[in-house]
Design a protein around this motif. Structure first.
Motif, PDB file in Angstrom:
ATOM      1  N   ILE A  22      -4.564   2.412 -12.380  1.00 34.40           N
ATOM      2  CA  ILE A  22      -3.150   2.370 -11.989  1.00 34.40           C
ATOM      3  C   ILE A  22      -2.657   3.801 -11.861  1.00 34.40           C
ATOM      4  O   ILE A  22      -2.940   4.649 -12.705  1.00 34.40           O
ATOM      5  N   GLY A  23      -1.908   4.043 -10.801  1.00 33.09           N
ATOM      6  CA  GLY A  23      -1.374   5.385 -10.571  1.00 33.09           C
ATOM      7  C   GLY A  23      -0.032   5.584 -11.246  1.00 33.09           C
ATOM      8  O   GLY A  23       0.255   5.026 -12.311  1.00 33.09           O
ATOM      9  N   LEU A  98      20.634  -3.126 -14.080  1.00 34.90           N
ATOM     10  CA  LEU A  98      19.204  -3.386 -13.923  1.00 34.90           C
ATOM     11  C   LEU A  98      18.441  -2.074 -13.786  1.00 34.90           C
ATOM     12  O   LEU A  98      19.004  -1.041 -13.433  1.00 34.90           O
ATOM     13  N   SER A  99      17.152  -2.150 -14.074  1.00 34.85           N
ATOM     14  CA  SER A  99      16.251  -1.019 -13.896  1.00 34.85           C
ATOM     15  C   SER A  99      15.026  -1.499 -13.142  1.00 34.85           C
ATOM     16  O   SER A  99      14.666  -2.677 -13.199  1.00 34.85           O
ATOM     17  N   SER A 100      14.391  -0.560 -12.447  1.00 34.80           N
ATOM     18  CA  SER A 100      13.168  -0.906 -11.725  1.00 34.80           C
ATOM     19  C   SER A 100      11.998  -0.125 -12.288  1.00 34.80           C
ATOM     20  O   SER A 100      12.154   0.982 -12.809  1.00 34.80           O
ATOM     21  N   ILE A 101      10.840  -0.742 -12.182  1.00 32.55           N
ATOM     22  CA  ILE A 101       9.582  -0.082 -12.518  1.00 32.55           C
ATOM     23  C   ILE A 101       8.687  -0.244 -11.300  1.00 32.55           C
ATOM     24  O   ILE A 101       8.390  -1.367 -10.882  1.00 32.55           O
ATOM     25  N   THR A 102       8.290   0.881 -10.718  1.00 32.61           N
ATOM     26  CA  THR A 102       7.418   0.875  -9.550  1.00 32.61           C
ATOM     27  C   THR A 102       6.044   1.359  -9.988  1.00 32.61           C
ATOM     28  O   THR A 102       5.914   2.394 -10.649  1.00 32.61           O
ATOM     29  N   VAL A 103       5.017   0.608  -9.606  1.00 35.42           N
ATOM     30  CA  VAL A 103       3.645   0.896 -10.005  1.00 35.42           C
ATOM     31  C   VAL A 103       2.801   1.121  -8.757  1.00 35.42           C
ATOM     32  O   VAL A 103       2.776   0.266  -7.858  1.00 35.42           O
ATOM     33  N   LYS A 104       2.120   2.257  -8.704  1.00 37.08           N
ATOM     34  CA  LYS A 104       1.166   2.518  -7.623  1.00 37.08           C
ATOM     35  C   LYS A 104      -0.187   1.955  -8.034  1.00 37.08           C
ATOM     36  O   LYS A 104      -0.706   2.280  -9.104  1.00 37.08           O
ATOM     37  N   LEU A 105      -0.726   1.105  -7.182  1.00 38.91           N
ATOM     38  CA  LEU A 105      -2.019   0.490  -7.447  1.00 38.91           C
ATOM     39  C   LEU A 105      -3.099   1.188  -6.624  1.00 38.91           C
ATOM     40  O   LEU A 105      -2.824   1.682  -5.529  1.00 38.91           O
ATOM     41  N   PRO A 106      -4.332   1.208  -7.133  1.00 38.81           N
ATOM     42  CA  PRO A 106      -5.419   1.779  -6.331  1.00 38.81           C
ATOM     43  C   PRO A 106      -5.680   0.912  -5.106  1.00 38.81           C
ATOM     44  O   PRO A 106      -5.380  -0.285  -5.094  1.00 38.81           O
ATOM     45  N   THR A 136       4.564  -3.672  -1.617  1.00 41.29           N
ATOM     46  CA  THR A 136       3.917  -3.219  -0.393  1.00 41.29           C
ATOM     47  C   THR A 136       2.424  -3.339  -0.666  1.00 41.29           C
ATOM     48  O   THR A 136       2.019  -3.863  -1.709  1.00 41.29           O
ATOM     49  N   THR A 137       1.610  -2.839   0.220  1.00 44.61           N
ATOM     50  CA  THR A 137       0.169  -3.011   0.053  1.00 44.61           C
ATOM     51  C   THR A 137      -0.351  -2.409  -1.241  1.00 44.61           C
ATOM     52  O   THR A 137      -1.127  -3.048  -1.955  1.00 44.61           O
ATOM     53  N   ASN A 138       0.070  -1.205  -1.572  1.00 45.98           N
ATOM     54  CA  ASN A 138      -0.502  -0.509  -2.719  1.00 45.98           C
ATOM     55  C   ASN A 138       0.495  -0.159  -3.812  1.00 45.98           C
ATOM     56  O   ASN A 138       0.236   0.715  -4.636  1.00 45.98           O
ATOM     57  N   GLU A 139       1.640  -0.815  -3.817  1.00 46.52           N
ATOM     58  CA  GLU A 139       2.565  -0.633  -4.924  1.00 46.52           C
ATOM     59  C   GLU A 139       3.446  -1.861  -5.045  1.00 46.52           C
ATOM     60  O   GLU A 139       3.607  -2.630  -4.107  1.00 46.52           O
ATOM     61  N   PHE A 140       3.966  -2.039  -6.240  1.00 48.76           N
ATOM     62  CA  PHE A 140       4.947  -3.101  -6.440  1.00 48.76           C
ATOM     63  C   PHE A 140       6.044  -2.588  -7.353  1.00 48.76           C
ATOM     64  O   PHE A 140       5.850  -1.670  -8.149  1.00 48.76           O
ATOM     65  N   THR A 141       7.208  -3.190  -7.189  1.00 47.62           N
ATOM     66  CA  THR A 141       8.372  -2.852  -7.997  1.00 47.62           C
ATOM     67  C   THR A 141       8.885  -4.119  -8.644  1.00 47.62           C
ATOM     68  O   THR A 141       9.018  -5.150  -7.974  1.00 47.62           O
ATOM     69  N   ILE A 142       9.143  -4.037  -9.939  1.00 50.14           N
ATOM     70  CA  ILE A 142       9.793  -5.148 -10.628  1.00 50.14           C
ATOM     71  C   ILE A 142      11.184  -4.691 -11.039  1.00 50.14           C
ATOM     72  O   ILE A 142      11.411  -3.513 -11.305  1.00 50.14           O
ATOM     73  N   LEU A 143      12.085  -5.629 -11.069  1.00 47.41           N
ATOM     74  CA  LEU A 143      13.458  -5.374 -11.486  1.00 47.41           C
ATOM     75  C   LEU A 143      13.703  -6.157 -12.764  1.00 47.41           C
ATOM     76  O   LEU A 143      13.455  -7.369 -12.808  1.00 47.41           O
TER      77      LEU A 143
END
Length: 162
Positions: A22-23, A98-106, A136-143
């Motif tokens: 995970i990036g 609210l807050s967001s967490i964005t995760v970059k995936l390999p 998106t293809t290589n990242e996701f954001t949760i709220l």
């Protein structure tokens, strides 16, 4: 049974390999989540909002469109602007603080089944309520609500060390 166990082990091993890579994990706060019913003019209003956001690069903004509704997540400094531009639209939900967490995936995340299931399962086990999931293809954001952002961040960060 033995074949099933072996397949499950291999699948879990692939998931863990992706999760170890995970990036960057980015957290943003002070967000508002709007849901509007889709209409003939909503895209015109959204275009005007994008023009205003373009003048302020510090604003967080994401949007998704379903069959019947449009969702906008935006920095709360833009709340008055959203409410002015969309005053003629039917707002079915507005969630604040609210807050967001964005995760970059390999990149290999798209070829390994169960990545999202594994992540969301861990979040559910911690009792974290997801207001929105945007990907998106290589990242996701949760709220999530502000009270749960620390636990959600820790849960996702800890996946790297499984």
């Amino acid at each position: 049974k033995r074949l099933s166990d072996d397949l499950e082990f291999r699948a879990t091993h692939k998931i863990l390999k992706v999760l170890k890579n995970i990036g960057e994990i980015t957290v943003r706060s002070s967000l508002t989540d709007y849901t509007f019913l889709a209409s003939d003019k909503i895209l015109v209003h959204q275009a005007k909002l994008l023009e205003e956001i373009n003048n302020n690069q510090d604003v967080f903004y994401t949007s998704s469109r379903g069959v019947n509704e449009i969702n906008i997540v935006i920095s709360n400094v833009m709340d008055k602007t959203v409410e002015r531009l969309f005053k003629d639209e039917k707002c079915t939900q507005k969630a604040e603080e609210l807050s967001s967490i964005t995760v970059k995936l390999p990149a290999e995340n798209v070829s390994v089944p169960g990545i999202y299931y594994f992540i969301f399962q861990r979040l559910a086990w911690e009792g974290i309520v997801l207001y929105e999931v945007i990907s998106t293809t290589n990242e996701f954001t949760i709220l999530v609500n502000d009270e749960q952002v620390d636990m959600a961040f820790k849960t996702i960060k800890d996946l790297k060390s499984l």
